[in-house]
Design a protein around this motif. Sequence first.
Motif, PDB file in Angstrom:
ATOM      1  N   PRO B 108       0.814  -1.218   0.000  1.00  0.00           N
ATOM      2  CA  PRO B 108       0.000   0.000   0.000  1.00  0.00           C
ATOM      3  C   PRO B 108       0.844   1.264   0.000  1.00  0.00           C
ATOM      4  CG  PRO B 108       0.012  -0.977   2.168  1.00  0.00           C
ATOM      5  CD  PRO B 108       0.737  -1.938   1.276  1.00  0.00           C
ATOM      6  N   GLN B 170      -3.944   0.716   2.944  1.00  0.00           N
ATOM      7  CA  GLN B 170      -4.474  -0.530   2.398  1.00  0.00           C
ATOM      8  C   GLN B 170      -6.003  -0.519   2.491  1.00  0.00           C
ATOM      9  OE1 GLN B 170      -3.819  -2.409   0.168  1.00  0.00           O
ATOM     10  NE2 GLN B 170      -2.528  -4.077   0.874  1.00  0.00           N
ATOM     11  N   PRO B 190      -2.264  -9.150   0.368  1.00  0.00           N
ATOM     12  CA  PRO B 190      -2.730  -7.838   0.825  1.00  0.00           C
ATOM     13  C   PRO B 190      -2.175  -7.431   2.183  1.00  0.00           C
ATOM     14  CG  PRO B 190      -4.446  -9.471   1.133  1.00  0.00           C
ATOM     15  CD  PRO B 190      -3.337 -10.159   0.392  1.00  0.00           C
TER      16      PRO B 190
END
Lengths: 334, 340
Positions: B108, B170, B190
């Motif tokens: 991110p 994120q 992620p």
Amino acid sequence: MLRFVVRRLALLVPILVGLSILLFLWVRALPGGPAEALLGERATPEAVERVQRLYGLDRPWYEQYLRWVGNVLRGDLGVSTRTQHPVLEELLRTFPATVELALTAMIFAVGVGVPLGYFAARRHGTWLDHASVAGSLFGITIPVFFLGYMLKFAFAEKLGILPTAGRQDPLMDAEHPTGFYVLDGLVTGNPEAALDALAHLILPGIALGTIPLAIVVRITRASVLDVLHEDYVRTAEAKGLRPATIRGRHVLRNALLPVVTIVGLQVGLLLGGAVLTETVFAFPGFGKFMADSITARDYAVLQGFILFTAVIFVLVNLLVDIAYGLIDPRVRTA
Amino acid sequence: MRPVNPASRGSLLEVEDLSVVFRQRGRADVRAVDGVSFSVSPGETVGLVGESGCGKSVTSLAIMGLLPKRGVRVEGGVSFDGTDLLSLPPDKLRLLRGRDLAIVFQDPMTSLNPVVPIGTQVTEVLTRHRGLSNGEAREEAADLLRRVGIPDPSRRLREYPHQLSGGMRQRALIAAALACRPRLLIADEPTTALDVTIQAQILELLKTLVAESGTALILITHDLGVVAGTCDTVHVMYGGRIVERAPRHELFAEPRHPYTGGLLASVPRLDQPRGVRLQPIEGSPRDVIPWARGCAFAPRCPNRVEECTPVAPELLGDRHGLRCVNPLRSDQPATKAVPR
């Protein structure tokens, strides 16, 4: 933001003090002097002494310096020994010409260079890319005076579509309240004069803008190549955005940051005058006037013009930093 | 909300014999993905697991059509709700991406544009795909940020990425990905770039959002701990191929492929006695021999037998697929790697 600007302007003071002393000594270190240059063949020792006394050049340098600083602070830059006009008047006459020329050159460099650099990067490794790299190398290496004469030869003599010299057709009935001829044409309601002044800027603008153009192409190309590999560009692609949005908002906005810095530096340089271009195109600008003043050992003009150039350079860089902050939020908060 | 019942519907995404080959001048081709097939049903969560370089991220980029055009050859088929994504013209694919198909990337910190406010980076999907006006999109974006757990969303919308923490970024990326209620979300590692404390939050958030909206999820990770709490089905990849696939419980209860066993043994467990060393898988994928000369995992495999080479094993089995001639037995203790 205001504090930043004030701090930067305050920095001007030590720069100007230091520079003016160096400058003062430097012009006096040139062999010969204004008296000899002025008198030419008639420079008998007695005549030289008389002229020196007239301009106060017989006093010790620090005395001259202090008197000069005092005058400058009162807005008096002295009188040109060569033209007998006040230096400030000469400055206001020649500087607008150079500003117009420099802006034309930069508009040419940025307007052509950024798209060219962008497409070279997008088509990395293709003939267009190679051609732009080779072309920019050519642009950097070609001598300005040679390019100037070639342009004159092609567009003015052969094709006859553009003027070769000066800032305005001498037969044209035009007034010049501001000294910026294109602007003058517009404010005096004389669009024909504005167009004529513009036409006079095209060839010298291209000649002067070629080196900045080559630099802008290279920087843009390298910077776009970097940005294209950034994760956020991939994110933008993953969002299915229009190619134009990705190009403008996500690629160019980031890629142009280094270009802004370079353009600022180049503008600063160009505003200091472009002797070669101005000479080739008989363009009555700042650079040519200063070059002539060096030959004539015109101390007052040299001191005033160079000091003025320094101020302009610092101001332009300040503007660049402000612009940088506007584009890059990380700089703003830092 | 869409009905969430994978069994009652056909598959949403069908990946069929997908291969990705990277070609570099003066070097041998690299086959990063080698005949991968799997399917995802609506609302299903599928895990794609393997170590770095096994081809899982490349698989996700191939599905999204985000691989570079030059120097990359993509073969096989990717069908999304009956549409073949690989042969779709770019402008058509752009209409699907961000609307029906979305992806959240690993990092991110670098996946958000540093010079564009967070708000614009969320609203640009809404104005593009849902035709909202700027004002409507801003309201919707604030709502989205609230849903992903970002406090004071209207202020955050005006801020820039560097003013947000990694976890917040994120969340913002997840908000942008889910803005158009996509039918398939790919989450590519992620949580890898985040602090451990934030990792669990983000996973929980993904799970909740996916369940709420009926979005199918492909979760790509090297971390079996991440898979354990989320996925319905798990595909284990090695050297560009799927080596084992099974429903999650089955895979954890009874791993058959020695590589899967090795992955499980290398995860620290709370119920392990103190002082027991973690079991690494010896070697690294650098030593991987191409599948052309037999099983790619063979050089690192504790269960290696003669039959592993020179013919690579096929992926066999319907419910519990396995690509191994000498799988782990149920009584075999979780892997003992061969000394090298």
